[in-house]
Design a protein around this motif. Structure first.
Motif, short mmCIF file in Angstrom:
data_model
loop_
_atom_site.label_atom_id
_atom_site.label_comp_id
_atom_site.label_asym_id
_atom_site.label_seq_id
_atom_site.Cartn_x
_atom_site.Cartn_y
_atom_site.Cartn_z
N LYS A 10 8.36 -28.11 33.64
CA LYS A 10 8.38 -26.92 32.76
C LYS A 10 9.22 -25.80 33.35
O LYS A 10 9.57 -25.81 34.54
CB LYS A 10 6.95 -26.40 32.57
CG LYS A 10 6.33 -25.79 33.87
CD LYS A 10 6.37 -24.30 33.87
CE LYS A 10 6.18 -23.50 35.10
NZ LYS A 10 5.92 -23.79 36.39
N ILE A 12 9.46 -21.31 32.97
CA ILE A 12 8.87 -20.12 32.35
C ILE A 12 10.01 -19.34 31.71
O ILE A 12 10.97 -18.97 32.39
CB ILE A 12 8.13 -19.24 33.38
CG1 ILE A 12 6.97 -20.04 34.01
CG2 ILE A 12 7.59 -17.97 32.71
CD1 ILE A 12 6.16 -19.27 35.04
N GLU A 16 6.65 -14.26 33.64
CA GLU A 16 6.22 -14.47 35.02
C GLU A 16 5.91 -13.11 35.64
O GLU A 16 6.54 -12.10 35.29
CB GLU A 16 7.24 -15.25 35.87
CG GLU A 16 8.66 -14.76 35.88
CD GLU A 16 9.43 -15.34 34.71
OE1 GLU A 16 9.48 -14.64 33.67
OE2 GLU A 16 10.01 -16.43 34.82
N HIS A 17 4.97 -13.05 36.48
CA HIS A 17 4.47 -11.85 37.17
C HIS A 17 3.71 -10.90 36.24
O HIS A 17 2.58 -10.53 36.56
CB HIS A 17 5.57 -11.11 37.94
CG HIS A 17 5.99 -11.88 39.16
ND1 HIS A 17 5.16 -12.02 40.25
CD2 HIS A 17 7.11 -12.61 39.43
CE1 HIS A 17 5.77 -12.78 41.16
NE2 HIS A 17 6.94 -13.17 40.67
N VAL A 19 2.26 -11.66 33.59
CA VAL A 19 1.09 -12.40 33.10
C VAL A 19 -0.10 -12.27 34.06
O VAL A 19 -1.26 -12.41 33.67
CB VAL A 19 1.44 -13.90 32.87
CG1 VAL A 19 1.70 -14.64 34.18
CG2 VAL A 19 0.33 -14.61 32.09
N VAL A 20 0.17 -11.96 35.31
CA VAL A 20 -0.91 -11.78 36.28
C VAL A 20 -1.76 -10.57 35.87
O VAL A 20 -2.96 -10.53 36.11
CB VAL A 20 -0.32 -11.58 37.70
CG1 VAL A 20 -1.39 -11.22 38.72
CG2 VAL A 20 0.45 -12.83 38.13
N GLY A 110 9.32 -24.05 41.25
CA GLY A 110 8.80 -23.44 40.02
C GLY A 110 8.99 -24.26 38.76
O GLY A 110 8.83 -23.74 37.67
N ARG A 195 9.87 -21.61 47.93
CA ARG A 195 9.15 -20.35 48.11
C ARG A 195 7.71 -20.53 47.74
O ARG A 195 7.34 -21.49 47.10
CB ARG A 195 9.82 -19.23 47.30
CG ARG A 195 9.43 -19.22 45.85
CD ARG A 195 10.06 -20.35 45.06
NE ARG A 195 9.61 -20.36 43.70
CZ ARG A 195 8.47 -20.90 43.28
NH1 ARG A 195 7.66 -21.47 44.13
NH2 ARG A 195 8.14 -20.84 42.02
N THR A 197 4.59 -19.21 45.61
CA THR A 197 4.20 -18.37 44.47
C THR A 197 3.20 -17.31 44.94
O THR A 197 3.28 -16.14 44.57
CB THR A 197 3.58 -19.24 43.37
OG1 THR A 197 4.58 -20.15 42.90
CG2 THR A 197 3.07 -18.41 42.21
N VAL A 201 3.51 -13.23 44.44
CA VAL A 201 2.53 -12.48 43.63
C VAL A 201 1.92 -11.35 44.49
O VAL A 201 1.74 -10.23 44.02
CB VAL A 201 1.44 -13.43 43.08
CG1 VAL A 201 0.28 -12.65 42.47
CG2 VAL A 201 2.05 -14.37 42.04
N GLY A 281 10.00 -18.28 36.96
CA GLY A 281 8.91 -18.53 37.89
C GLY A 281 8.74 -17.38 38.86
O GLY A 281 9.11 -16.23 38.58
N ALA A 282 8.23 -17.70 40.03
CA ALA A 282 7.82 -16.65 40.96
C ALA A 282 8.98 -15.89 41.59
O ALA A 282 8.80 -14.77 42.07
CB ALA A 282 6.95 -17.27 42.05
O1 PMV Z 1 7.08 -20.32 39.96
P1 PMV Z 1 5.78 -20.76 39.37
O2 PMV Z 1 5.89 -21.82 38.35
O3 PMV Z 1 4.75 -21.02 40.42
O4 PMV Z 1 5.26 -19.54 38.46
C1 PMV Z 1 4.59 -18.42 38.91
C2 PMV Z 1 4.24 -17.51 37.77
C3 PMV Z 1 3.63 -16.21 38.26
O5 PMV Z 1 3.46 -15.38 37.12
C4 PMV Z 1 4.55 -15.50 39.24
C5 PMV Z 1 2.30 -16.41 38.95
C6 PMV Z 1 1.17 -16.81 38.05
O6 PMV Z 1 0.16 -17.32 38.60
O7 PMV Z 1 1.23 -16.61 36.84
#
Ligand code: PMV
Length: 326
Positions: A10, A12, A16-17, A19-20, A110, A195, A197, A201, A281-282
């Motif tokens: 997948k 994103i 990302e971020h 959404v936390v 990611g 890296r 995640t 975060v 992603g992160a």
């Molecule tokens: O890079 P990934 O797929 O691990 O995505 C992390 C997405 C974040 O929003 C940065 C962290 C999260 O838990 O939602």
């Protein structure tokens, strides 16, 4: 007798971020898949063999023993052992299995490789023992495995690997599955820098704690952008999607999660005609994604490679987990 299952990786697209803290993340399944072939053993071991990841070894009563490759690589696969045991417990079988893992999804950047492998394992073991597992059950049991590695994951990664398509995920609201009626090609640029995640975060949280008056509105804007972006995606408004990807990259950069390498790939893609490009992603390494008209895809890929990235062209896929007897 053996059974094979495959599941998609997948990316994103937005959220990302942010959404936390608030708003949705939009996840897209891509046509790069992981495959797991499961076969029965006479003992009770879970034996995992992955040429791609460079190791083989087995779990016996939860203890990992390496046969080839590094011990930690095998330990990273504890999720597969747990998912396998959960499936067997659910089906009331007592035994052992061999798992042959192959993946076209690069790891730790990611793109959801661990969730795809975990979902494929769950489905392959289910099929091996005639479990007739529903997708819902596969998502649930694989999530038990994912929790072992990621602590408290959102559940979004293993859902998208199970169902494919498009996923809107929001904390406290849950998951919504959506479909796109026509394919939409993207280019993924991989910095090849792994890296964590969790660290990324944490870094955003520290910045936000030090500067809430500035960072909170940025998070708020990203949350709104994510919803607007989903609407644009469903309308297939690629011009708007591109704009929003570019803006999102700027906002992510402002909270410190981009890197020089990611920026290089993003700017190279835009220079070669991408409608939009952003990290996915992160951040802190890992991948960026670019959206471009069909005729520009080749140049965008070339630009990414010239900027020292590894590029791959992907299409969105509605195909979630698949299983078959071998
Ligand atoms: O890079 P990934 O797929 O691990 O995505 C992390 C997405 C974040 O929003 C940065 C962290 C999260 O838990 O939602």
């Amino acid at each position: 007798m053996s059974a094979e299952a495959t599941a998609p990786g997948k990316m994103i697209l937005f959220g990302e971020h942010s959404v936390v803290y608030r708003g949705p993340a939009i996840l897209l399944a891509v046509d790069r898949r992981a495959s797991v072939v499961a076969s029965k053993r006479d003992d009770k071991r879970v034996y995992i063999d992955s040429e791609d990841l460079g190791f083989s070894g087995y779990f016996d009563n939860g203890e990992y023993t390496a046969v080839t490759g590094k011990v930690w690589r095998g330990r990273n696969m504890a999720a597969l052992e747990v998912a396998t045991r959960k499936v067997m417990a659910h089906l009331g079988v007592d035994g052992g299995v061999n798992l042959k893992v192959r993946s076209m999804i690069p790891i730790a950047v990611g793109l959801g490789s661990s969730a795809a492998v975990c979902v494929a394992t769950t489905a392959a073991v289910g099929e091996l023992f005639d479990g007739n597992l529903s997708k819902e059950k596969i998502a649930e049991l694989s999530f038990e495995g994912e929790k072992v590695i990621h602590g408290n994951p959102s559940g979004a990664d293993n859902s998208i690997a199970t169902y494919g398509g498009i996923m809107r995920y929001e904390r406290g609201v849950g998951l919504k599955r959506l479909k796109l009626d026509k394919p939409l090609p993207f280019v993924i640029g991989n910095t090849r820098k792994k890296r964590s995640t969790r660290n990324m975060v944490e870094g955003v949280k520290e910045l936000k704690d030090r500067n809430p008056e500035v960072v909170d509105p940025i998070i708020y804007t990203m949350a709104g952008l994510s919803q607007t972006g989903l609407d644009a995606l469903l309308r297939r408004d690629t011009g708007k999607l591109g704009d929003l990807m570019n803006i999102n990259h700027g906002l992510l950069t402002s909270i410190g999660v981009s890197t020089q390498e990611l920026d290089d790939l993003v700017y190279a893609a835009r220079r070669e005609g991408a409608l939009g490009a952003k990290l996915t992603g992160a951040g802190g390494g890992g991948c960026m994604i670019a959206l471009a008209e069909e005729e520009h895809l080749g140049m965008v890929e070339k630009g990414i490679r010239a900027a020292r990235g590894y590029s791959m062209r992907v299409n969105l896929t509605d195909e979630g987990v698949t299983t078959r007897r071998l």
